[in-house]
Design a protein around this motif. Structure first.
Motif, PDB file in Angstrom:
ATOM      1  N   GLU A  45      38.689-108.296   6.044  1.00  0.00           N
ATOM      2  CA  GLU A  45      39.238-109.078   6.931  1.00  0.00           C
ATOM      3  C   GLU A  45      38.017-109.952   7.330  1.00  0.00           C
ATOM      4  N   GLU A  47      36.215-113.545   9.866  1.00  0.00           N
ATOM      5  CA  GLU A  47      36.426-114.543  10.800  1.00  0.00           C
ATOM      6  C   GLU A  47      36.694-115.930  10.068  1.00  0.00           C
ATOM      7  N   ASP A  53      38.479-121.788  18.110  1.00  0.00           N
ATOM      8  CA  ASP A  53      39.452-120.362  18.139  1.00  0.00           C
ATOM      9  C   ASP A  53      38.948-119.543  17.044  1.00  0.00           C
ATOM     10  N   THR A  54      38.471-118.075  17.342  1.00  0.00           N
ATOM     11  CA  THR A  54      38.417-117.320  16.035  1.00  0.00           C
ATOM     12  C   THR A  54      39.572-116.346  15.682  1.00  0.00           C
ATOM     13  N   VAL A  55      40.043-116.633  14.667  1.00  0.00           N
ATOM     14  CA  VAL A  55      41.177-115.684  14.339  1.00  0.00           C
ATOM     15  C   VAL A  55      40.518-114.818  13.087  1.00  0.00           C
ATOM     16  N   ILE A  71      46.370-115.913   7.298  1.00  0.00           N
ATOM     17  CA  ILE A  71      46.204-116.121   8.726  1.00  0.00           C
ATOM     18  C   ILE A  71      47.459-116.015   9.823  1.00  0.00           C
ATOM     19  N   ASP A  73      50.020-116.643  12.550  1.00  0.00           N
ATOM     20  CA  ASP A  73      50.220-117.529  13.943  1.00  0.00           C
ATOM     21  C   ASP A  73      49.190-118.627  13.771  1.00  0.00           C
ATOM     22  N   LEU A  74      48.643-119.023  12.797  1.00  0.00           N
ATOM     23  CA  LEU A  74      47.628-120.009  12.833  1.00  0.00           C
ATOM     24  C   LEU A  74      48.331-121.370  13.274  1.00  0.00           C
ATOM     25  N   GLU A 105      52.102-118.246   7.702  1.00  0.00           N
ATOM     26  CA  GLU A 105      50.991-117.182   7.414  1.00  0.00           C
ATOM     27  C   GLU A 105      50.181-117.603   6.406  1.00  0.00           C
ATOM     28  N   ARG A 147      41.462-112.709  22.081  1.00  0.00           N
ATOM     29  CA  ARG A 147      42.199-113.628  22.331  1.00  0.00           C
ATOM     30  C   ARG A 147      43.124-113.466  23.883  1.00  0.00           C
ATOM     31  N   ARG A 366      43.100-104.821  16.092  1.00  0.00           N
ATOM     32  CA  ARG A 366      43.418-105.608  17.304  1.00  0.00           C
ATOM     33  C   ARG A 366      42.322-105.115  18.637  1.00  0.00           C
TER      34      ARG A 366
END
Length: 429
Positions: A45, A47, A53-55, A71, A73-74, A105, A147, A366
């Motif tokens: 995984e 960035e 915004d960083t997801v 990804i 919920d982008l 997703e 987040r 998370r």
């Protein structure tokens, strides 16, 4: 402008060519492509920075000229450019990429054609086989990571005393319990904090509610127990739900008449207990639902639990779930330190540690800000904070890579001395 090949890059290319059929012919686009192959093969995984915004992203598929990323919920915001950032073999890379498509997703990007930015790790990581550590998770937000900072501040302002205890290294579980009951009683004196038991005896409707919460992990809010619509109509809410989906599934399987009769019977049963309204919200340990908080108002109370009050109970349960998990991680880390938190390698920048608990591995994705207690010697325990940035599934165990972000100055001097001895007096590449 493209960059030349470093020794580390050539080493990477040699390894990748041994793993994949496609060979590198010398062009930058193929080098970049093989970097993504490496991320995919390692299930890494990394960035993805979009509109500041960083997801978190992961490689799902690699085509001739595109890469498909997973990804969750982008949300598309109009811009078609983003940045990806990751580390491979001691080198930190960053690319600007063109977004071709965003669907649920999956996000499709155009494969970068040049190595745009890279930085060699300054300090070499030293393998160790006799170093262990304890750790606890640190609070940044209820959802974890960086987040929803706004919601984090909101929660702290709404539950100031509880959050003060939550932030401690060793939260007092008895005090947490007192604060929890006091917070619930601000809404209603009628409540239940229940933890599921394997052989507990339940009524038909209690069993139905238990199975619903275990399956969905969602909060149930019934604003009016006198109206069947409160049970089966779509609530149109992102946080609070009712039995709308269960009603639809039951209708599909047994017919509308059966489903309607079941929920009407359930409503009458709860009305006989004088329920006017109620909210049931799950309590989790890691990501597993282990119980619930149920708060209700009755005909004797002469009030109805409002939507805002139900959300208050939901937020309270989220905080309690977090602190219960924090305490569980702390006890697990301290009691079974030798088998769960072995340090694999370490440097002046970060470390890699090993765990065996899949639930903990998923949870740390998370809640990835941790405080580590590392005994470098009998007389010296280094206390250092870091962010987990690498998550590696090794099959029967898991590796997690941490970058430090704060420590006492003296601790880093002791670490430098420790590494100096371990590395045969070589600390940098």
């Amino acid at each position: 402008m493209a960059i030349g090949r470093t020794d580390s890059m050539q080493e990477l290319i040699t390894i990748l060519e041994s793993l994949f059929e496609e060979t590198i012919i010398g062009s930058d686009v193929n080098i970049v492509k093989h970097l993504f192959y490496y991320l995919k093969a390692d299930n890494r995984e990394f960035e993805f920075i979009y509109e500041e915004d960083t997801v978190v992203a992961a490689v799902e598929e690699i085509e001739a000229h595109t890469v498909t990323l997973m990804i969750p919920d982008l949300v598309e915001q109009g811009s078609r450019r983003a940045r990806v950032r990751f580390e491979v073999m001691n080198i930190n890379y960053q690319f600007e990429v063109v977004i071709l498509d965003i669907q649920k997703e999956r996000t499709v990007i155009k494969t970068p054609t040049e190595l745009q930015s890279y930085q060699l790790r300054t300090n070499k990581r030293i393998p160790v086989d006799d170093l262990f550590m304890n750790f606890i998770i640190l609070f940044r937000s209820l959802t974890g990571g960086s987040r929803e900072v706004g919601k984090n501040l909101y929660a702290e302002s709404r539950f100031p005393h509880l959050m003060k205890e939550v932030r401690k290294d060793r939260p007092d579980s008895k005090l947490i319990n007192v604060m929890l009951t006091e917070a619930i009683e601000r809404i209603s004196k009628d409540y239940k904090i229940h933890f599921f038991q394997p052989d507990e005896k339940l009524t038909e409707y209690e069993d139905f509610v238990k199975k619903t919460i275990l399956r969905t992990g969602k909060s149930i809010y019934i604003p009016d127990c006198n109206r069947i619509t409160s049970y089966i109509n779509d609530p149109g809410d992102d946080v609070l739900f009712n039995y709308f989906n269960e009603y639809k599934e039951m209708t599909k399987e047994f017919g509308e008449e059966f489903a309607l009769e079941f929920f009407e019977s359930m409503r009458k049963d709860e009305s006989r207990d004088f329920y006017v309204s109620y909210v049931i919200t799950p309590i989790r340990l890691y990501e597993d639902v282990v119980g619930f908080i149920k708060v209700n108002s009755t005909a004797m109370d002469r009030f109805t639990i409002s939507h805002n009050q139900a959300v208050y109970i939901f937020e309270l349960a989220e905080i309690i779930s977090y602190v219960f998990t924090k305490i569980a991680i702390q006890h697990g880390s301290y009691e079974t330190m030798q088998s769960t938190t072995k340090v694999v390698d370490i440097s002046l920048d970060g470390l890699l540690f090993e765990i065996y608990d899949k639930r903990l591995f998923q949870y740390l994705k998370r809640h990835n800000i941790i405080k580590m207690f590392i005994p470098l010697s009998k007389d010296r325990t280094m206390i250092i904070r870091g962010e987990i940035i690498r998550f590696l599934d090794r099959g029967d165990h898991y590796h997690l890579g941490v970058n430090y972000f704060s420590s006492a100055p003296d601790d880093m001097l002791y670490l430098e001395s420790y590494l100096f001895e371990k590395s045969m007096k070589i600390l940098s590449e």
